[in-house]
Enzyme design. Structure first.
Site, mmCIF file in Angstrom:
data_model
loop_
_atom_site.group_PDB
_atom_site.id
_atom_site.type_symbol
_atom_site.label_atom_id
_atom_site.label_comp_id
_atom_site.label_asym_id
_atom_site.label_seq_id
_atom_site.Cartn_x
_atom_site.Cartn_y
_atom_site.Cartn_z
ATOM 1 N N PRO A 16 -0.112 -14.725 -8.234
ATOM 2 C CA PRO A 16 0.862 -14.596 -7.142
ATOM 3 C C PRO A 16 0.167 -14.188 -5.847
ATOM 4 C CG PRO A 16 0.953 -12.667 -8.565
ATOM 5 C CD PRO A 16 0.013 -13.637 -9.221
ATOM 6 N N CYS A 100 0.009 -4.152 -5.835
ATOM 7 C CA CYS A 100 -0.059 -4.490 -4.413
ATOM 8 C C CYS A 100 -0.593 -3.304 -3.599
ATOM 9 C CB CYS A 100 1.314 -4.908 -3.896
ATOM 10 S SG CYS A 100 1.249 -5.527 -2.208
#
Length: 318
Positions: A16, A100
């Site tokens: 991703p 993240c």
């Protein structure tokens, strides 16, 4: 390989990436051989309340199966509800982002910040597991920083609560994308858990993907920035993993056609305006292999419509 009954044909999968792995991009990578694709990260709070923009980011069609929808957050109830939406939309996996490194998420104690609290990650996985029938995967990093490697502890906590696989980006949160990855952390995680471990970080070529599997024993390799402008990395990796000869490198004209194909898909998905706004970045990824790249980069910033783009591609990709 099968993950909770979902077949993954070979180990080369798409990682991703924010503002990249929308449906048009994923479908292009799938067409070039990616065995599994994943959406970009979407805030769980937006998905749970069915925000229109969030649902647009999670747009999917059966043609890209198998695919994962990725969400991030820390509230167990919100993450569970967002996972239900991901399942309703038709995704084959729900992927939980605990890696993240962007400041906005770290300030909210989400994403990579949760690697400091393996128990909290276990609780989120448990809540999501009770909410959906599709398999749960998670994306993590080695740990908060170079002095704290929590990946194995996180992996064990997630496995205990029903996670089906874990993808380790072999850098710490503090590293972000700077410096080289530590592939040995992937091997340590693999030794610590019984579920499949995917590896990512530092894979720029198909042979890098092979090298990662050989060095770490990873079940799959999640390719991120290495596929930008280079979807052929998946067809090359697929051939190597399946024991065949890799295809010939793409010609400039093949690169140009792939760029135009992606742009046409993006126009259909996000409209002409946003596609043109993002065009310089998209096009330059494909053009960076050209001998006249600097000249192309100057020209692409002057493009105002798709007709001008097609002429520029004809002029340079030959």
């Amino acid at each position: 390989m099968k993950i909770s009954g979902v077949a993954i044909q070979h180990p080369a999968i798409l990682a991703p990436m924010e503002e990249h792995t929308s449906y048009p991009f994923r479908k292009l990578m799938k067409d070039f051989g990616a065995a599994l694709v994943c959406s970009e990260r979407v805030d769980a709070c937006d998905v749970a309340r069915r925000d229109r923009r969030a649902l647009k980011l999670l747009f999917t069609r059966p043609e890209e199966k198998p695919r994962a929808g990725q969400i991030s957050g820390r509230d167990t109830a919100v993450m569970a509800e967002a996972a239900r939406v991901v399942e309703e939309l038709g995704f084959d996996f729900v992927d939980l982002n605990f890696e993240c490194p962007i400041r906005r998420l770290l300030a909210r104690n989400e994403g990579g910040a949760l690697l400091s609290d393996p128990a909290a990650i276990g609780a989120i996985v448990s809540a999501v597991r009770r909410a959906v029938r599709i398999p749960i995967t998670l994306k993590i990093r080695t740990g908060p920083d170079a002095d704290r490697e929590t990946a194995a502890e996180v992996g064990r906590a997630a496995e205990a609560e029903g996670a089906a696989a874990v993808d380790l980006h072999a850098r710490s949160v503090a590293q972000a994308y700077k410096g080289g990855p530590d592939w040995s952390a992937i091997a340590r995680l693999r030794a610590a858990v019984g579920i499949p471990v995917f590896g990512s970080g530092g894979v720029r070529t198909a042979r890098d993907a092979m090298a990662m599997v050989e060095a770490t024993g990873a079940s799959a390799v999640a390719v991120g920035r290495g596929c930008l402008g280079n979807p052929w990395i998946f067809s090359e990796a697929r051939a190597l993993f399946l024991g065949g000869a890799p295809p010939a490198p793409p010609s400039p004209s093949q690169r140009g056609r792939a760029l135009l194909d992606l742009v046409d898909r993006q126009v259909e998905y996000m409209g002409r305006g946003l596609t043109l706004k993002r065009l310089p970045r998209t096009a330059c990824y494909f053009a960076r292999f050209l001998p006249r790249f600097e000249e192309f980069r100057s020209g692409i910033h002057r493009v105002r419509d798709l007709r001008e783009l097609k002429q520029l591609v004809i002029d340079f990709f030959r």
